[in-house]
Design an enzyme around this catalytic site. Structure first.
Site, PDB file in Angstrom:
ATOM      1  N   ASP A 119      47.117  30.934  49.056  1.00 42.93           N
ATOM      2  CA  ASP A 119      46.548  29.569  48.558  1.00 42.93           C
ATOM      3  C   ASP A 119      45.828  28.928  49.494  1.00 42.93           C
ATOM      4  OD1 ASP A 119      48.824  29.649  50.235  1.00 42.93           O
ATOM      5  OD2 ASP A 119      50.211  28.319  48.837  1.00 42.93           O
ATOM      6  N   ASP A 176      54.969  38.239  35.642  1.00 46.04           N
ATOM      7  CA  ASP A 176      54.442  39.518  36.433  1.00 46.04           C
ATOM      8  C   ASP A 176      55.670  40.636  36.532  1.00 46.04           C
ATOM      9  OD1 ASP A 176      51.893  40.315  37.783  1.00 46.04           O
ATOM     10  OD2 ASP A 176      53.016  39.951  39.877  1.00 46.04           O
TER      11      ASP A 176
END
Length: 1036
Positions: free
Chosen positions: A740, A312
């Site tokens: 998550d 990223d």
């Protein structure tokens, strides 16, 4: 040809000669006084001619001559058989007679009836009956008579007995319940403690301390909240379970030749593994490279495995490190396969403290290991030298570009312009002399961390479907002639980033990988790992696949593995292993609807990430949620119901496949139905619903071409998610720093269930921050995400009816636990306030006795519950105590800050920026735990330090006051001192961490904490002066 042997007359050996030789012709039997002779003629066969065997048996005390041979068991004479009688007899073994013949006779299956054979005692002789008749033991997998096909009288049994050798259907997994001897008392103690807490709180409310009503009020409010918080944490632990897998059955079903798969080619579904990284400085590329190598060497069909690395940050350093890892994998992966290496992370393997030669039998192992280790050391040097290599290369190319530009300027006649005015960008260059399309070392427009183009690079091409073995080479090379040298596909991905777009941090990067992998490999299952979590057990993927491919596996959205860590200090000062959560809470949730998703080490079903509901089954309500209907239906009705359910599921998928939900990529949309079909379990049992036929995944997959790569680049562009449901209902969910937990909750909210897979050998291992400051920042990020969940629509109170009751309680606790910090800080100050004021939270001595009785009951039940949790979970007492200590440390520091940040975000809209947890080691290479002693100042340390200082000063003040008092109140002193020591004992690891190795704590920490503690102490003594004294400090 004759031979002589000595036998005992009447022995079983002699009986075998007479009874078991169908082709023998008995000639004579001589029972003389000194010798017994038996003669037999053996008919000629191709192996020998006619021969006579004479057996001479000398007399013994137990072998006296008699006129006729008798059976030693039943004492009846042996029957002389004619040749005609002996020929054609079936070879039968004698069955010795015993008591209880009637029971044997009743229980024996006989296919022919005949006259009962009785001996002299008028009892049925089973052995003689089996011999003289063609009696049988019956039909089954123990004995199947050879002459069954000629037996016309038994037309009730038919078939081929070879079916008995086929392995019966077996499940891939099984649930192992906790022993009732442990679980029943555990549940009873929970109920008892609940009752004690109710009566205790009732008593506390009914008996206020009028002399210190404020002290009593604060303590009662805190105690009520603690009881509520304990209940939320304890209720989901009522149904813990363990699970086990059978890898042999998995191999038998999916990788063994059978009629549906004659070649034995793997029928397992594909797996796409995602590895995420963002900053090569905080996440060293050597760590990421070792993780990639462990994935490429995993024990799973090579053609079914693909690895995607999400960078990223778009750094060239990460790109070239992955290229180096792909090159070294050509040696490392075959070495692991040849010698069955564990673990398959080279850094961990070569640093193992145990004997590396144990259980290694191949003679060339030492030579191969020595060579691979030398190559790995060179690989590490190249990786560590990449930053300098990139810098020098870029400087050289940039200097060349400047020279070219100056030369061009001279040709245009602009010699007067000074060289210093030249504004050429300091580009970052690749080895082939081209610009790096990602982030440059010196940021420039369209080449910075938040502004760069999409990059997809296939570093290892997709493998062939058939194994490729190594070729013979020179003598000093590794022998790989019998080893498959293929490697799984490896792809480097860096999504596009542009200014003005919200890229949604890690969740956005994961969704970009989901789309790119769907276009390129489309594995029906996805395993996501952090860059520092490597595969420690090479068969971990198979363990997880056992759950997905078993009965009911089509309703499992993900399989969560526990997180295990390396590099933790032996005392685990800050509870980095977190074993109470992973071995107690997660196993308990596995008995409900499943464990929560914890961000790494999780095997997903791709269609569950796409936002689809699980296949429908008939359900009915219950007090703890929804459960399957227990109605019994016929086979035809069951099949019809299955078809109807599947048609509804397909119809739902068909309606949902629209660009508004998934974007305008036709390849992506078309891949969804394929992934759903390939992810189904095998339809090899009537109980398997929505299954696929065996052998359906043995076909070759399509090759990659330029158009596929172009489409993959298109789906990771920053604008692709506009006006779609990515991040809202599809993929990883946006809007929280703990994406998550929210993603897992959304799946459970749609009716999916998850599974917790604890393997005998740890599936994955990673690193955790052992530094106090890094650990507090990590806990701060988790707690901040929980506060965001509580104030969002993902609050468990707003969940659907598909979430079970106790599962809802568990998710509710995830959002509420940070708020406990408010009451915890107040309660930690109460002992000091009690010591300063000379008052206690209960009024009188009689009430104090009642208080101590309740306190004893609450404490004893807590200890017994902890002991039983340790018993059924397998954790150690020290781990449980470390968890309790860090619960108070985190609760008085990071959790309080998280609550404040969360409230600011909800009320004022202030965004929260979290700090990336560092995966790098300390500067001291000689000390493995150097980071443990590094002190980094953070404001999170202030509240715990103030609490410690206040309690220490309070103890000193109270002791002095009691000693010099005319009417010392020792009970109040002991109560206050006891609770102060309780607080200090929990904060001991924090205090030890502040000291560092050599007392390197910043002076400002002690100055600020001391000033605040002294100010509060003096202020309190000034306000609450002792009676009869007008000076500060009272009677001291």
């Amino acid at each position: 040809m004759a031979s002589k042997s000595h036998f005992k007359k009447g022995s079983s050996s002699v009986q075998r000669i007479i009874q078991m030789s169908d082709g023998f012709n008995v000639v004579s039997e001589n029972g003389s006084a000194n010798l017994s002779n038996y003669s037999a003629d053996i008919p000629p066969t191709p192996e020998h001619q006619l021969a006579t065997i004479t057996v001479h048996i000398p007399p013994t005390p137990d072998n006296q001559p008699i006129e006729r041979s008798t059976c030693p068991g039943c004492k009846s004479p042996y029957k002389k058989l004619d040749v005609s009688e002996s020929e054609g007899k079936q070879h039968q073994l004698p069955f010795p007679s015993s008591d209880g013949v009637a029971k044997i006779e009743r229980g024996l299956s006989m296919t022919k009836s005949g006259p009962l054979v009785k001996n002299q005692s008028n009892e049925f002789d089973l052995a003689q009956w089996l011999f003289e008749t063609k009696g049988s033991y019956g039909y089954g997998n123990a004995i199947w008579p050879k002459d069954f096909e000629n037996d016309s009288g038994s037309d009730w049994m038919s078939g081929d007995p070879k079916v008995f050798h086929e392995k019966q259907w077996r499940p891939l997994t099984r649930k192992v319940s906790i022993s009732a001897a442990v679980l029943s008392p555990y549940r009873l103690l929970i109920f008892i403690r609940m009752v004690i807490l109710v009566f205790f709180l009732k008593w506390r409310i009914q008996n206020p301390n009028e002399d210190a009503i404020w002290l009593w009020g604060m303590s009662v409010v805190c105690e009520i909240w603690f009881a509520f918080s304990w209940l939320l944490d304890q209720l989901p632990k009522l149904c813990p379970v363990d699970r086990a897998t059978d890898l042999d059955v998995l191999k038998k079903k999916f990788e063994t030749p059978n009629p549906s798969n004659p070649t034995g080619k793997s029928d397992l579904p594909g797996i796409d593994i995602f590895v995420s990284t963002a900053d090569p400085e905080k996440e060293p590329v050597l760590v990421t490279a070792n993780t990639i190598l462990s994935i490429l060497a995993a024990d799973y069909p090579v053609e079914k495995l693909s690895c995607y690395v999400s960078d990223d940050g778009g750094a060239l350093l990460t790109f070239e490190a992955m290229a180096e890892a792909a090159s070294f994998a050509n040696l490392w992966v075959p070495f692991c396969r040849k010698h069955d290496i564990e673990p398959r992370n080279p850094e961990s393997y070569f640093n193992m403290k145990k004997d590396p030669y144990k259980n290694k039998v191949l003679p060339d192992f030492v030579r191969d290991r020595r060579r691979v280790k030398r190559e790995y050391e060179e690989f590490k040097v190249r990786i560590n030298g990449l930053p300098d290599s990139i810098r020098r290369r870029s400087d050289a190319y940039n200097a060349r570009e400047e020279i070219k530009f100056m030369k061009l300027q001279r040709e245009k006649g602009n010699d007067d312009e000074p060289v210093g005015n030249l504004k050429l960008p300091k580009a970052t260059w690749m080895t082939d002399g081209t610009y790096w399309p990602g982030t440059w070392t010196t940021p420039a427009p369209e080449h910075s961390r938040g502004d760069h183009a999409s990059i997809i690079q296939v570093m290892i091409k997709p493998p062939s479907d058939e194994p490729i073995h190594g070729t013979p080479s020179e003598s000093n090379a590794m022998d790989l002639t019998e080893i498959d040298i293929r490697l799984p596909m490896l792809v480097y991905v860096s999504r596009e980033k542009r200014t003005g777009y919200d890229h949604n941090k890690k969740a956005g990067a994961m969704n970009a990988l989901v789309r790119a992998s769907a276009v390129m490999s489309n594995g029906p299952f996805i395993l996501n790992l952090d860059c520092d979590h490597y595969i420690y057990n090479s068969q971990a993927l198979r363990e997880g696949m056992c759950f997905m491919m078993d009965r009911g596996g089509e309703r499992i959205c993900y399989v969560q593995f526990p997180q295990r860590f390396e590099g933790i200090d032996p005392s685990d000062r800050y509870a980095n292993h977190n074993t109470v959560f992973f071995d107690v809470n997660m196993r308990a949730l596995d008995g409900l609807q499943g464990p929560v998703y914890v961000g790494t080490g999780c095997l997903f079903r791709r269609t569950a990430l796409y936002g689809f509901d699980p296949p429908r089954i008939k359900e009915q309500g219950s007090c703890l949620g929804r459960k399957k209907s227990s109605n019994v239906v016929s086979v035809s009705e069951s099949e019809v119901a299955s078809v109807e359910d599947q048609s509804l599921y397909d119809e739902e998928m068909h309606v949902a496949l629209i660009p508004k939900k998934f974007g305008n990529s036709s390849l992506l949309v078309d891949s969804i139905r394929v992934a759903e079909f390939q992810g189904r379990p095998l339809a090899d049992h009537p109980s398997v619903k929505n299954g696929r036929p065996p052998g359906a995944l043995t076909l070759s997959r399509e090759l990659l071409d330029a158009s596929v790569l172009a489409e993959a680049i298109n789906v990771i562009s920053c604008w692709y998610e506009d006006k779609t449901e990515w991040g809202n209902r599809v993929g990883w969910i946006y809007g929280s720093v703990t994406e998550d937990v929210v993603t897992g909750y959304r799946m459970h909210n749609r009716g999916w269930r998850s599974v917790y897979c604890v393997t005998k050998r740890d599936a994955f291992r990673g690193t955790a921050p052992i530094n106090l400051t890094d650990r507090l920042h990590q806990v701060l990020r988790w707690a901040t995400g929980s506060v965001e969940i509580f104030f969002s629509r993902n609050n468990a109170l707003l969940g659907s009816s598909r979430v079970k009751f106790l599962q809802r309680i568990a998710y509710l606790n995830v959002g509420i636990y940070p708020f406990t910090s408010i009451f915890l800080i107040v309660y930690c100050f109460l002992p000091a306030l009690s010591l300063f004021s000379g008052q206690f939270i209960v009024p009188s001595i009689e009430n104090q006795v009642n208080f101590l009785v309740y306190l004893l009951g609450i404490t004893l039940t807590l200890i017994l519950l902890a002991a039983l949790e340790i018993k059924w979970s397998g954790i150690e007492l020290e781990e449980w105590w470390r968890n309790e200590q860090f619960w108070l440390i985190g609760g008085t520091s990071a959790h309080l800050a998280a609550v404040l940040q969360g409230i600011l975000k909800v009320i004022a809209g202030i965004e929260i920026s979290f700090t990336l947890t560092s995966k790098s080691a300390g500067d001291n290479e000689n000390d493995e735990f150097a980071d443990l002693y590094v002190i980094k100042w953070t404001s999170l340390m202030i509240p715990p330090i103030v609490i410690m200082m206040m309690n220490l000063i309070g103890i000193a003040v109270a002791v002095s006051r009691t000693i010099y008092s005319d009417n010392p109140e020792w009970s109040s002193l002991l109560g206050g001192v006891f609770f102060s020591f309780w607080v200090l004992a929990h904060l001991y690891p924090f205090a030890k961490g502040l000291m560092g190795r050599r007392g390197r704590t910043p002076t400002v920490v002690f100055v600020w904490s001391g000033l605040i503690a002294v100010t509060i102490s003096l202020l309190w003594v000034t306000i609450d002066r002792p009676s009869g004294n007008t000076q500060i400090g009272g009677s001291f």
